[in-house]
Design a protein around this motif. Sequence first.
Motif, PDB file in Angstrom:
ATOM      1  N   PRO A  17       0.809  -1.088   0.129  1.00  0.00           N
ATOM      2  CA  PRO A  17       0.143   0.082   0.070  1.00  0.00           C
ATOM      3  C   PRO A  17       0.674   1.347   0.098  1.00  0.00           C
ATOM      4  O   PRO A  17       0.374   2.215  -0.440  1.00  0.00           O
ATOM      5  CB  PRO A  17      -0.926  -0.146   1.234  1.00  0.00           C
ATOM      6  N   ARG A  18       2.001   1.213   0.607  1.00  0.00           N
ATOM      7  CA  ARG A  18       2.884   2.355   0.615  1.00  0.00           C
ATOM      8  C   ARG A  18       3.299   2.755  -0.801  1.00  0.00           C
ATOM      9  O   ARG A  18       3.422   4.008  -1.147  1.00  0.00           O
ATOM     10  CB  ARG A  18       4.105   2.183   1.555  1.00  0.00           C
ATOM     11  N   ALA A  22       3.127   6.316  -3.114  1.00  0.00           N
ATOM     12  CA  ALA A  22       3.906   6.847  -3.246  1.00  0.00           C
ATOM     13  C   ALA A  22       4.107   6.979  -4.690  1.00  0.00           C
ATOM     14  O   ALA A  22       4.434   8.098  -5.239  1.00  0.00           O
ATOM     15  CB  ALA A  22       5.576   6.129  -3.141  1.00  0.00           C
ATOM     16  N   LEU A  23       3.255   6.368  -5.414  1.00  0.00           N
ATOM     17  CA  LEU A  23       3.188   6.318  -6.816  1.00  0.00           C
ATOM     18  C   LEU A  23       1.872   7.270  -7.204  1.00  0.00           C
ATOM     19  O   LEU A  23       1.509   7.691  -8.427  1.00  0.00           O
ATOM     20  CB  LEU A  23       3.067   5.298  -7.819  1.00  0.00           C
ATOM     21  N   GLY A  24       1.203   7.864  -6.254  1.00  0.00           N
ATOM     22  CA  GLY A  24       0.122   8.533  -6.414  1.00  0.00           C
ATOM     23  C   GLY A  24      -1.259   8.032  -7.058  1.00  0.00           C
ATOM     24  O   GLY A  24      -1.848   8.615  -7.910  1.00  0.00           O
ATOM     25  N   PRO A  27      -6.286   7.328  -6.160  1.00  0.00           N
ATOM     26  CA  PRO A  27      -7.513   7.408  -6.687  1.00  0.00           C
ATOM     27  C   PRO A  27      -7.875   5.965  -7.579  1.00  0.00           C
ATOM     28  O   PRO A  27      -8.867   5.582  -7.556  1.00  0.00           O
ATOM     29  CB  PRO A  27      -7.509   8.689  -7.530  1.00  0.00           C
ATOM     30  N   LEU A  28      -6.796   5.632  -8.464  1.00  0.00           N
ATOM     31  CA  LEU A  28      -7.119   4.444  -9.243  1.00  0.00           C
ATOM     32  C   LEU A  28      -7.344   3.292  -8.399  1.00  0.00           C
ATOM     33  O   LEU A  28      -8.034   2.394  -8.632  1.00  0.00           O
ATOM     34  CB  LEU A  28      -5.734   4.369 -10.173  1.00  0.00           C
ATOM     35  N   TRP A  29      -6.579   3.242  -7.359  1.00  0.00           N
ATOM     36  CA  TRP A  29      -6.685   1.947  -6.491  1.00  0.00           C
ATOM     37  C   TRP A  29      -8.136   1.656  -5.954  1.00  0.00           C
ATOM     38  O   TRP A  29      -8.764   0.855  -5.646  1.00  0.00           O
ATOM     39  CB  TRP A  29      -5.618   1.978  -5.343  1.00  0.00           C
TER      40      TRP A  29
END
Length: 68
Positions: A17-18, A22-24, A27-29
């Motif tokens: 999850p980090r 970190a990849l921003g 929202p997609l997740w």
Amino acid sequence: ASLVQAVEHLRAFAYRPRLVKALGQEPLWLNRSTVLAAQAPVYHLERLWSLKQLGHGVKLLQDEWSRL
């Protein structure tokens, strides 16, 4: 479980999850998790670390899978 609870479970047990954060990609997740939880049942199984209860956990899984 409600849709919200299902998405919370998916988030709690997500792989890395980090890295998602970190990849921003949060929202997609969240979008993908919501779509998944809306289309498929999400289960939460808690088990004891004792091998004495392993058979009970397997039985719970078998019973649930037989209903699918």
